[in-house]
Design a protein around this motif. Structure first.
Motif, mmCIF file in Angstrom:
data_model
loop_
_atom_site.group_PDB
_atom_site.id
_atom_site.type_symbol
_atom_site.label_atom_id
_atom_site.label_comp_id
_atom_site.label_asym_id
_atom_site.label_seq_id
_atom_site.Cartn_x
_atom_site.Cartn_y
_atom_site.Cartn_z
ATOM 1 N N GLY A 239 0.837 -1.190 0.000
ATOM 2 C CA GLY A 239 0.000 0.000 0.000
ATOM 3 C C GLY A 239 0.869 1.235 0.000
ATOM 4 N N PHE A 240 0.383 2.301 0.633
ATOM 5 C CA PHE A 240 1.160 3.537 0.693
ATOM 6 C C PHE A 240 0.855 4.262 1.988
ATOM 7 C CE2 PHE A 240 -2.704 4.404 -1.706
ATOM 8 C CZ PHE A 240 -3.209 5.551 -1.112
ATOM 9 N N ILE A 241 1.777 5.110 2.409
ATOM 10 C CA ILE A 241 1.610 5.879 3.629
ATOM 11 C C ILE A 241 1.861 7.352 3.318
ATOM 12 C CG2 ILE A 241 2.316 3.968 5.120
ATOM 13 C CD1 ILE A 241 5.015 5.334 5.446
ATOM 14 N N TRP A 242 1.298 8.209 4.139
ATOM 15 C CA TRP A 242 1.614 9.637 4.057
ATOM 16 C C TRP A 242 1.471 10.261 5.428
ATOM 17 C CZ3 TRP A 242 -3.239 7.916 2.797
ATOM 18 C CH2 TRP A 242 -4.323 8.614 3.311
ATOM 19 N N ASN A 243 2.147 11.355 5.616
ATOM 20 C CA ASN A 243 2.099 12.079 6.881
ATOM 21 C C ASN A 243 1.208 13.303 6.748
ATOM 22 O OD1 ASN A 243 4.083 10.613 8.624
ATOM 23 N ND2 ASN A 243 5.462 11.151 6.936
ATOM 24 N N ALA A 244 0.554 13.648 7.844
ATOM 25 C CA ALA A 244 -0.229 14.877 7.872
ATOM 26 C C ALA A 244 0.697 16.075 7.711
ATOM 27 C CB ALA A 244 -1.005 14.978 9.183
ATOM 28 N N GLN A 245 0.191 17.145 7.147
ATOM 29 C CA GLN A 245 0.972 18.356 6.920
ATOM 30 C C GLN A 245 0.316 19.514 7.666
ATOM 31 O OE1 GLN A 245 0.820 18.544 2.693
ATOM 32 N NE2 GLN A 245 1.915 16.615 2.447
ATOM 33 N N PRO A 246 0.483 19.579 8.976
ATOM 34 C CA PRO A 246 -0.147 20.665 9.744
ATOM 35 C C PRO A 246 0.496 22.004 9.423
ATOM 36 C CG PRO A 246 1.323 19.391 11.143
ATOM 37 C CD PRO A 246 1.277 18.672 9.823
ATOM 38 N N SER A 247 -0.248 23.059 9.675
ATOM 39 C CA SER A 247 0.266 24.409 9.499
ATOM 40 C C SER A 247 -0.157 25.239 10.694
ATOM 41 C CB SER A 247 -0.280 25.030 8.207
ATOM 42 O OG SER A 247 -1.678 25.248 8.325
ATOM 43 N N ALA A 248 0.326 26.450 10.749
ATOM 44 C CA ALA A 248 -0.012 27.325 11.876
ATOM 45 C C ALA A 248 -1.503 27.604 11.928
ATOM 46 C CB ALA A 248 0.763 28.638 11.766
ATOM 47 N N LYS A 249 -2.172 27.529 10.785
ATOM 48 C CA LYS A 249 -3.606 27.818 10.735
ATOM 49 C C LYS A 249 -4.451 26.554 10.689
ATOM 50 C CE LYS A 249 -3.154 32.368 8.609
ATOM 51 N NZ LYS A 249 -1.690 32.442 8.770
ATOM 52 N N ASN A 250 -3.827 25.389 10.630
ATOM 53 C CA ASN A 250 -4.571 24.129 10.595
ATOM 54 C C ASN A 250 -3.709 23.057 11.249
ATOM 55 O OD1 ASN A 250 -6.381 22.100 10.101
ATOM 56 N ND2 ASN A 250 -6.338 22.274 7.873
ATOM 57 N N HIS A 251 -3.839 22.945 12.576
ATOM 58 C CA HIS A 251 -2.943 22.076 13.341
ATOM 59 C C HIS A 251 -3.217 20.591 13.109
ATOM 60 C CE1 HIS A 251 -1.312 25.499 15.525
ATOM 61 N NE2 HIS A 251 -2.542 25.927 15.739
ATOM 62 N N MET A 252 -4.456 20.238 12.807
ATOM 63 C CA MET A 252 -4.793 18.840 12.574
ATOM 64 C C MET A 252 -5.677 18.748 11.334
ATOM 65 S SD MET A 252 -5.303 15.418 14.280
ATOM 66 C CE MET A 252 -4.547 15.779 15.752
ATOM 67 N N PRO A 253 -5.063 18.751 10.144
ATOM 68 C CA PRO A 253 -5.887 18.698 8.926
ATOM 69 C C PRO A 253 -6.562 17.340 8.766
ATOM 70 C CG PRO A 253 -3.554 18.522 8.392
ATOM 71 C CD PRO A 253 -3.633 18.825 9.854
ATOM 72 N N GLY A 254 -7.763 17.360 8.211
ATOM 73 C CA GLY A 254 -8.450 16.119 7.873
ATOM 74 C C GLY A 254 -8.181 15.756 6.427
ATOM 75 N N TYR A 255 -8.233 14.464 6.123
ATOM 76 C CA TYR A 255 -7.877 13.982 4.790
ATOM 77 C C TYR A 255 -8.980 13.109 4.206
ATOM 78 C CZ TYR A 255 -3.131 15.683 5.390
ATOM 79 O OH TYR A 255 -2.039 16.498 5.573
ATOM 80 N N VAL A 256 -9.122 13.220 2.878
ATOM 81 C CA VAL A 256 -9.922 12.268 2.119
ATOM 82 C C VAL A 256 -9.003 11.645 1.072
ATOM 83 C CG1 VAL A 256 -12.101 13.467 2.474
ATOM 84 C CG2 VAL A 256 -10.710 14.033 0.484
ATOM 85 N N CYS A 257 -9.324 10.429 0.687
ATOM 86 C CA CYS A 257 -8.445 9.690 -0.223
ATOM 87 C C CYS A 257 -9.279 8.927 -1.242
ATOM 88 C CB CYS A 257 -7.559 8.737 0.578
ATOM 89 S SG CYS A 257 -6.393 7.783 -0.430
#
Length: 931
Positions: free
Chosen positions: A277-295
């Motif tokens: 499969g594949f993996i990825w890391n979240a990419q938080p920013s100062a304005k979005n500390h915990m981004p949500g993801y769809v795939c």
């Protein structure tokens, strides 16, 4: 067919698109003339160019922005294979928090667009300082651009609905280097594509990969008709096998389409027993500390398998089984496994697949897309005021930071503007200071379109001409400063009148040609002929005024005797027609078929008005019994009521003639001297807000099924008012306290004192003299313009739906009162429905139907009325939600709510792709090749 939600803790569902019926052909290309491709930094004299590979035309950015300076990247980074749109850029030097924007117009309103911004630093300034800055789409934060290498080609994409025919892409200086941009692309999409992108959220591309493609192959237009950029991942190695075909691979999904050029390759592990499969890391920013993801994972079988071979596998997200029962890809047809809601994790995300026990072949994978979710619910300034202040800027060529939205975000409001901000409606310009701004020419009429303006300072400029009388229409204006200009003529009389009653201060010193005493500003000489004409005209005007006064007195006299409206029924339609309802004695009389009660009878029915069961603007509501034992509710008008005879007549005559199972029935009325009352059927379970607020005597909480039924029945009542009456009727006070419940918890709409007829002829709205209703339920356009449509009721009903989902009041108390709309939007932006759903239901609900109701409610409460659904739409959607809840607990049409199938063995080796951020296009000696 759709399969399997993930366990609820994952806060996202994964669905498999296996659509029956004919495949969707994707060979036809979109009309590329609808594409907008802007090469930033091209000279103004350039006519643009055509890309050698895509054959798409690029235009210079002149006309899209008037800020910044043009630059070329350093010569050492220019190669023969580097596309031309990377050669130049525009940079925007300024102060911290300065915002520089591109404005792109002539777009299709309410259409979904892919918007792509591209950046290559290329040491254009010979400083070797890599900048970090923020990117905004209109008033909404898009992403932080982090340039980490001089030769890095970075791509940032967002998929979003553009609501009003134009869009602004803004770069914000965060104090970490000078913002710049190399090119900007806009590509229209079909609105059914990427359903996770809607009016409330956009999709920010994290990665888009083509598995099995050669390292030098990048797929985009014309192979992809939407000009998405598919980056290759993994050539053939010892651990991986690549399979491919020259046959066309067709799409079967209306919601996701992958180009055949991408689907013609796939990868699989060489060891059939390996999970991969594949993996990825979240990419938080100062304005979005915990981004949500769809795939989205795209799958298609590329090999024509013999009968004795089987390819079947399970699919997992972070070890949780997502698709159960074993999935077998279709030969030369694309299936899509996707998440319809964002999921959140502080750990790396891992999509993995492993073969089932019956499979003889390993899993395969063709392509994948990963997006983070960003909120697009930021409220822009009132459109009329944006047009007005933009016209002022263009007229006077204002040299300030006047780019982007004037008031929003608040941090980036235009210099010289003071704005007022509201919880559930657009901000408004209340103050404008253009003192010493080098203005010249006449005073612009556009100032008069800033309806919320309280002060206007135009002092110390070089304005000429007269003061426009139209400025007197600014009813909120308290200060008008024209000091130090070259104005002439006189001050308009309406403005002078307001200075005399101290509602307006006008400053006008140092305008030598301005006459401040209107009486002395008239020409002194008049010839005798003109004077005769004046006398004649004056006499005629005096006579006309006397006649007009007599007509007005007659009209008022007739009004005092009462003019009412009859409501005539034709079939199931109700037609409101004016008529003069007077008895022979001259007193007004209701012409109703319902029973008429005397005041003494009401005293008997209510046992001298002993038991109060409700209160409202009309007065108190009392419980009573008729002689036959029927329970009734008596609504008695109080002398101090704000609602007068007109509201009473409207409610009485309306309810006398319109009938629906979800509207409270009128049994009778009383109109005797000063006493006015309406007698209704009794609703023993009281108002909905009592049940949601936990103030009922039994203390029980409404179940989710009961709430859905109440919402559906309420929607049916409102739909009847909007569609079943001619002319349509607008309720104007839809709220949970006006939804009553009978002994069976059946819902009925009540309180029709503010009812308004609508849509006579070709009217688009009905205007009112004042705003009525309940704060927190009122649609923003009604508050701003006094203009009503049936979409005003839809907004109010959306607030009701949010109360039903959350159990919270429409205004939440706290240090600062917050509207439930804002409260829910903020929490659902993180994708966690459990953070808003009423905890008193203890999780006893179908999570999919809760999501659907919450999404529907947010669509009802969008700023633009035309984007809201109709009540007919809402009835259909709530019916679907109720069916989902009724079917809960059963396996239905391939939906599974519990974990089943083969578990993922912990001792099976796993081959994993690690996916980086797509924004980084690999730098190659030969440049990126396009397929």
């Amino acid at each position: 067919m759709e399969r399997g939600p993930w366990p609820r803790a994952m806060a996202a569902r994964w669905l498999l698109l296996l659509l029956l019926g004919p495949a969707l052909q994707v060979h036809a290309q979109l009309d590329s003339s609808d594409f907008i491709s802007i090469d930033c930094g091209l000279p103004e004299t350039s006519t643009g160019f055509t890309d050698n590979v895509t054959k798409l035309s690029y235009v210079p950015d002149t006309g899209f922005t008037d800020a910044g300076t043009n630059h070329n990247i350093s010569a050492e980074y220019v190669t023969a294979s580097l596309p031309m749109n990377w050669h130049t850029l525009r940079s925007f030097s300024g102060d911290r928090d300065a915002r520089s924007c591109y404005t792109v117009g002539d777009l299709v309103s309410d259409l979904k667009y892919l918007i792509r911004a591209m950046f290559m630093y290329g040491n254009y300034d010979n400083l070797n300082r890599l900048p970090i800055f923020d990117l905004y789409l209109g008033v909404n934060y898009w992403q932080t651009v982090n340039i980490s290498a001089t030769d890095e080609m970075m791509i940032y994409e967002i998929i979003s609905i553009i609501s009003d025919g134009h869009v602004q892409v803004c770069l914000v200086d965060t104090g970490s280097g000078t913002p710049f941009i190399s090119s900007l692309d806009l590509r229209p999409l079909k609105n059914n594509l990427y359903p996770q992108s809607d009016e409330s959220q956009g999709l920010v591309l994290s990665d888009r990969r083509n598995f099995g493609a050669s390292d030098s192959v990048i797929v985009r237009y014309p192979d992809d008709p939407y000009d998405r950029i598919w980056m290759p991942l993994l050539s053939k190695t010892a651990e991986w096998s690549v399979i491919s075909t020259d046959n066309i691979v067709e799409n079967r999904s209306n919601s996701f389409e992958a180009p055949s050029a991408v689907m013609q390759t796939a990868v699989m592990p060489t060891d059939p027993s390996s999970a991969f499969g594949f993996i990825w890391n979240a990419q938080p920013s100062a304005k979005n500390h915990m981004p949500g993801y769809v795939c989205m994972v795209y799958l298609a079988e590329l090999q024509h398998l013999p009968r004795n071979t089987v390819r079947q596998f399970n699919i997992y997200l972070n070890g949780e089984l997502g698709y159960s029962g074993g999935y077998t890809p279709s030969y030369l047809f694309t299936d899509v496994i996707y998440s319809d809601k964002p999921f959140y994790s502080s750990h790396p995300y891992n999509i993995s697949m492993n073969a089932t026990k019956t499979s003889t072949l390993p899993p395969i994978m063709n392509a994948a897309e990963i997006f983070s979710v960003v909120s697009t619910t930021g409220t822009a300034t009132i459109a009329q005021e944006v047009a007005a202040i933009t016209a002022v800027r263009d007229t006077y060529k204002v040299k300030k930071n006047w780019m982007g939205d004037p008031c929003a975000p608040k941090k980036y409001a235009w210099d010289g503007l003071r704005c007022k901000y509201f919880e559930s409606s657009p901000p408004s310009v209340t103050g404008l200071n253009l003192s010493s701004s080098g203005l010249s020419g006449n005073v612009s009429f556009s100032f008069a379109n800033l309806k919320g303006l309280q002060y206007l300072d135009l002092s110390s400029n070089n304005l000429t001409g007269s003061i426009p009388e139209i400025l007197s229409q600014l009813s909120l204006l308290t200060l008008l400063d024209f000091t130090g200009n070259q104005l002439s003529g006189s001050i308009p009389s309406e403005l002078l009148k307001r200075t005399r009653d101290d509602s307006l201060i006008i400053k006008y010193d140092n305008n030598p040609n301005l006459c401040t005493n209107r009486d002395s500003c008239q020409p002194a000489q008049k010839n005798s002929r003109s004077m005769v004409a004046v006398y004649v005209v004056g006499t005629v005007v005096a006579v006309l005024l006397i006649v007009l006064l007599l007509v007005l007195l007659l009209f008022l006299r007739r009004r005092m005797h009462g003019t009412t409206s009859n409501i005539i029924t034709m079939g199931n339609k109700a037609i409101i027609a004016p008529s003069h309802a007077q008895s022979s004695s001259g007193h007004s009389s209701l012409r109703l078929d319902n029973r008429r009660f005397t005041y003494n009878e009401l005293e008997t029915i209510t046992n001298s008005f002993q038991r109060v069961i409700g209160r409202g603007g009309f007065g108190k509501v009392y419980h009573g019994f008729l002689q036959d034992g029927t329970q009734v509710a008596v609504k008695l008008r109080s002398e101090s009521s704000d609602q007068g005879v007109q509201e009473f007549l409207a409610e009485a005559q309306t309810l006398a003639k319109i009938h629906h199972k979800n509207l409270v029935s009128l049994i009778g009325y009383c109109k005797e001297r000063e006493y006015m009352a309406l007698v209704y059927e009794y609703m023993p379970e009281g108002a909905l807000h009592q049940h949601l607020g936990g103030s009922t005597n039994n203390g029980k909480t409404l179940t989710w099924r009961q709430r859905l039924r109440i919402a559906l029945e309420s929607a049916q009542g409102l739909e009847y008012l909007h569609k079943g009456c001619n002319p349509p009727l607008i309720h104007r006070d839809v709220k949970t306290s006006n939804i009553l419940l009978n002994a069976n918890l059946e819902a009925k709409i009540a309180d029709f004192g503010l009812l308004k007829a609508f849509n006579r002829g070709n009217d688009t709205h009905v205007s009112t003299a004042r705003v009525v209703g309940t704060y927190g339920y009122l649609a923003p356009e009604y508050l701003a313009t006094f203009q009503l449509t049936n979409k005003s009721d839809v907004f109010s009903f959306g607030v009701v739906l949010l109360e039903i989902v959350t159990g919270q009041p429409h205004i939440l108390n706290g240090p600062e009162p917050t509207s439930i709309v804002q409260w829910v939007r903020q929490r659902l932006a993180h994708g966690n429905i459990e953070a808003v759903v009423d905890s008193r239901m203890r999780g006893d609900h179908d999570i999919n139907s809760v999501w659907k109701v919450a999404d529907t409610a947010l669509k009802c409460t969008t700023q633009a009325p035309e984007q809201r659904p109709t009540m007919t739409d809402l009835v259909a959607q709530l019916q679907e939600c109720l069916e989902l809840e009724v079917a809960r607990g059963y396996t239905n049409a391939g939906f599974y709510t519990t974990r089943n199938g083969d578990d993922m063995s912990t001792n099976v080796s796993q081959r994993t792709f690690e996916i980086d951020h797509l924004g980084r296009v690999p730098t190659m000696s030969t440049g990126p090749a396009l397929r």
